[in-house]
Design a protein around this motif. Structure first.
Motif, PDB file in Angstrom:
ATOM      1  N   LEU A  46     -28.814  27.552  36.745  1.00  0.00           N
ATOM      2  CA  LEU A  46     -29.130  26.526  37.724  1.00  0.00           C
ATOM      3  C   LEU A  46     -28.360  26.721  39.029  1.00  0.00           C
ATOM      4  O   LEU A  46     -28.879  26.485  40.100  1.00  0.00           O
ATOM      5  N   ARG A  47     -27.117  27.134  38.928  1.00  0.00           N
ATOM      6  CA  ARG A  47     -26.311  27.358  40.128  1.00  0.00           C
ATOM      7  C   ARG A  47     -25.165  28.285  39.783  1.00  0.00           C
ATOM      8  O   ARG A  47     -24.772  28.408  38.632  1.00  0.00           O
ATOM      9  N   ASP A  48     -24.640  28.945  40.802  1.00  0.00           N
ATOM     10  CA  ASP A  48     -23.474  29.806  40.615  1.00  0.00           C
ATOM     11  C   ASP A  48     -22.235  28.935  40.549  1.00  0.00           C
ATOM     12  O   ASP A  48     -21.944  28.194  41.478  1.00  0.00           O
ATOM     13  N   LEU A  49     -21.519  29.034  39.456  1.00  0.00           N
ATOM     14  CA  LEU A  49     -20.321  28.229  39.271  1.00  0.00           C
ATOM     15  C   LEU A  49     -19.079  29.054  39.583  1.00  0.00           C
ATOM     16  O   LEU A  49     -19.039  30.250  39.322  1.00  0.00           O
ATOM     17  N   VAL A  50     -18.071  28.391  40.136  1.00  0.00           N
ATOM     18  CA  VAL A  50     -16.785  29.014  40.430  1.00  0.00           C
ATOM     19  C   VAL A  50     -15.723  28.224  39.684  1.00  0.00           C
ATOM     20  O   VAL A  50     -15.683  27.001  39.743  1.00  0.00           O
ATOM     21  N   VAL A  51     -14.865  28.958  38.962  1.00  0.00           N
ATOM     22  CA  VAL A  51     -13.784  28.331  38.203  1.00  0.00           C
ATOM     23  C   VAL A  51     -12.526  28.335  39.057  1.00  0.00           C
ATOM     24  O   VAL A  51     -12.158  29.366  39.617  1.00  0.00           O
ATOM     25  N   ILE A  52     -11.892  27.172  39.169  1.00  0.00           N
ATOM     26  CA  ILE A  52     -10.627  27.052  39.883  1.00  0.00           C
ATOM     27  C   ILE A  52      -9.528  27.035  38.822  1.00  0.00           C
ATOM     28  O   ILE A  52      -9.412  26.089  38.051  1.00  0.00           O
ATOM     29  N   GLY A 104     -12.791  22.956  37.753  1.00  0.00           N
ATOM     30  CA  GLY A 104     -11.444  23.292  37.329  1.00  0.00           C
ATOM     31  C   GLY A 104     -11.416  23.833  35.911  1.00  0.00           C
ATOM     32  O   GLY A 104     -12.177  23.387  35.054  1.00  0.00           O
ATOM     33  N   SER A 105     -10.546  24.799  35.658  1.00  0.00           N
ATOM     34  CA  SER A 105     -10.443  25.377  34.317  1.00  0.00           C
ATOM     35  C   SER A 105     -10.021  24.316  33.299  1.00  0.00           C
ATOM     36  O   SER A 105     -10.441  24.363  32.146  1.00  0.00           O
ATOM     37  N   LYS A 106      -9.214  23.347  33.738  1.00  0.00           N
ATOM     38  CA  LYS A 106      -8.802  22.264  32.836  1.00  0.00           C
ATOM     39  C   LYS A 106     -10.012  21.444  32.391  1.00  0.00           C
ATOM     40  O   LYS A 106     -10.110  21.048  31.234  1.00  0.00           O
ATOM     41  N   GLN A 107     -10.931  21.201  33.314  1.00  0.00           N
ATOM     42  CA  GLN A 107     -12.129  20.426  32.995  1.00  0.00           C
ATOM     43  C   GLN A 107     -12.997  21.198  31.977  1.00  0.00           C
ATOM     44  O   GLN A 107     -13.517  20.608  31.039  1.00  0.00           O
ATOM     45  N   ILE A 108     -13.118  22.503  32.159  1.00  0.00           N
ATOM     46  CA  ILE A 108     -13.884  23.322  31.223  1.00  0.00           C
ATOM     47  C   ILE A 108     -13.217  23.285  29.853  1.00  0.00           C
ATOM     48  O   ILE A 108     -13.879  23.098  28.827  1.00  0.00           O
ATOM     49  N   GLY A 109     -11.899  23.429  29.825  1.00  0.00           N
ATOM     50  CA  GLY A 109     -11.160  23.389  28.565  1.00  0.00           C
ATOM     51  C   GLY A 109     -11.357  22.080  27.829  1.00  0.00           C
ATOM     52  O   GLY A 109     -11.533  22.055  26.603  1.00  0.00           O
ATOM     53  N   GLU A 110     -11.333  20.970  28.563  1.00  0.00           N
ATOM     54  CA  GLU A 110     -11.526  19.658  27.934  1.00  0.00           C
ATOM     55  C   GLU A 110     -12.928  19.529  27.345  1.00  0.00           C
ATOM     56  O   GLU A 110     -13.104  18.984  26.253  1.00  0.00           O
ATOM     57  N   ILE A 111     -13.932  20.036  28.066  1.00  0.00           N
ATOM     58  CA  ILE A 111     -15.310  19.967  27.573  1.00  0.00           C
ATOM     59  C   ILE A 111     -15.459  20.814  26.310  1.00  0.00           C
ATOM     60  O   ILE A 111     -16.097  20.399  25.339  1.00  0.00           O
ATOM     61  N   VAL A 112     -14.856  22.002  26.298  1.00  0.00           N
ATOM     62  CA  VAL A 112     -14.918  22.870  25.124  1.00  0.00           C
ATOM     63  C   VAL A 112     -14.212  22.202  23.943  1.00  0.00           C
ATOM     64  O   VAL A 112     -14.739  22.188  22.821  1.00  0.00           O
ATOM     65  N   MET A 113     -13.039  21.631  24.187  1.00  0.00           N
ATOM     66  CA  MET A 113     -12.311  20.971  23.096  1.00  0.00           C
ATOM     67  C   MET A 113     -13.107  19.801  22.530  1.00  0.00           C
ATOM     68  O   MET A 113     -13.145  19.594  21.312  1.00  0.00           O
ATOM     69  N   GLU A 114     -13.753  19.060  23.397  1.00  0.00           N
ATOM     70  CA  GLU A 114     -14.578  17.932  22.955  1.00  0.00           C
ATOM     71  C   GLU A 114     -15.704  18.427  22.042  1.00  0.00           C
ATOM     72  O   GLU A 114     -15.979  17.832  20.998  1.00  0.00           O
ATOM     73  N   ALA A 115     -16.356  19.521  22.435  1.00  0.00           N
ATOM     74  CA  ALA A 115     -17.459  20.077  21.640  1.00  0.00           C
ATOM     75  C   ALA A 115     -16.946  20.630  20.309  1.00  0.00           C
ATOM     76  O   ALA A 115     -17.561  20.414  19.257  1.00  0.00           O
ATOM     77  N   LEU A 116     -15.824  21.336  20.339  1.00  0.00           N
ATOM     78  CA  LEU A 116     -15.261  21.895  19.102  1.00  0.00           C
ATOM     79  C   LEU A 116     -14.809  20.802  18.143  1.00  0.00           C
ATOM     80  O   LEU A 116     -14.971  20.933  16.928  1.00  0.00           O
ATOM     81  N   ALA A 117     -14.267  19.729  18.658  1.00  0.00           N
ATOM     82  CA  ALA A 117     -13.798  18.630  17.807  1.00  0.00           C
ATOM     83  C   ALA A 117     -14.951  18.036  17.003  1.00  0.00           C
ATOM     84  O   ALA A 117     -14.752  17.595  15.865  1.00  0.00           O
ATOM     85  N   ARG A 118     -16.146  18.037  17.580  1.00  0.00           N
ATOM     86  CA  ARG A 118     -17.319  17.491  16.880  1.00  0.00           C
ATOM     87  C   ARG A 118     -17.821  18.438  15.792  1.00  0.00           C
ATOM     88  O   ARG A 118     -18.454  18.006  14.844  1.00  0.00           O
ATOM     89  N   ILE A 119     -17.551  19.731  15.946  1.00  0.00           N
ATOM     90  CA  ILE A 119     -18.109  20.716  15.014  1.00  0.00           C
ATOM     91  C   ILE A 119     -17.125  21.133  13.920  1.00  0.00           C
ATOM     92  O   ILE A 119     -17.476  21.189  12.750  1.00  0.00           O
TER      93      ILE A 119
END
Length: 155
Positions: A46-52, A104-119
């Motif tokens: 959908l769009r080019d993302l840049v990680v901070i 932000g990399s922190k935001q990506i990490g939080e989203i990944v942790m949220e998804a992993l916690a459910r699985i």
């Protein structure tokens, strides 16, 4: 598409079909120059993302890097690989639909942790140990203690 064997840029698509995840297209390709055959996958972006990064450094978002880190945390866990692919695609869609190109990399990490916690809790703790930079066994104890519901003290 450039041939991975000889570098020829004039390759031919022999077969296209939806990939198993139904989010990408699998293409079988043929190189007329060397006769090599290879597979490529095409995804909607959908769009080019840049990680901070936390250091302030900026780098292009790399889905493969995200996938590698998630698969490492899921190693030897009884999770269907298709479910992992769906989770990764869901995370990427969520990032792309946030409306921001800089994430932000922190935001990506939080989203990944949220998804992993459910699985899977074990994969969640594994990922968290790297993400939160655990340095000692006490760091694991504190983190796991937060996961457990309050238990009465032993007598």
């Amino acid at each position: 598409m450039r041939c991975p064997f000889c570098g020829n840029i004039d390759t031919q698509v022999k077969d296209s079909r939806p990939a198993e995840d139904h989010v990408s297209i699998r293409r079988r390709r043929f190189c007329p120059a060397c006769g090599g055959r290879f597979t490529t996958y095409e995804r909607v972006q959908l769009r080019d993302l840049v990680v901070i990064k936390s250091s302030g450094k900026r780098e292009d978002f790399d889905r493969d890097k995200l996938e590698r880190s998630i698969r490492i945390s899921m190693q030897k866990r009884p999770i269907d690989p298709e479910r992992i692919d769906q989770m990764i695609s869901g995370i990427v869609r969520r990032l792309e639909s946030m409306g921001e190109t800089d994430i932000g990399s922190k935001q990506i990490g939080e989203i990944v942790m949220e998804a992993l916690a459910r699985i899977d809790t074990v994969a969640y703790v594994r990922f968290a140990s790297v993400y939160k930079n655990f340095q000692a066994a006490d760091d694991f104890d504190k983190f796991v203690a937060e996961l457990r519901p309050d238990t009465p003290p032993e007598s």
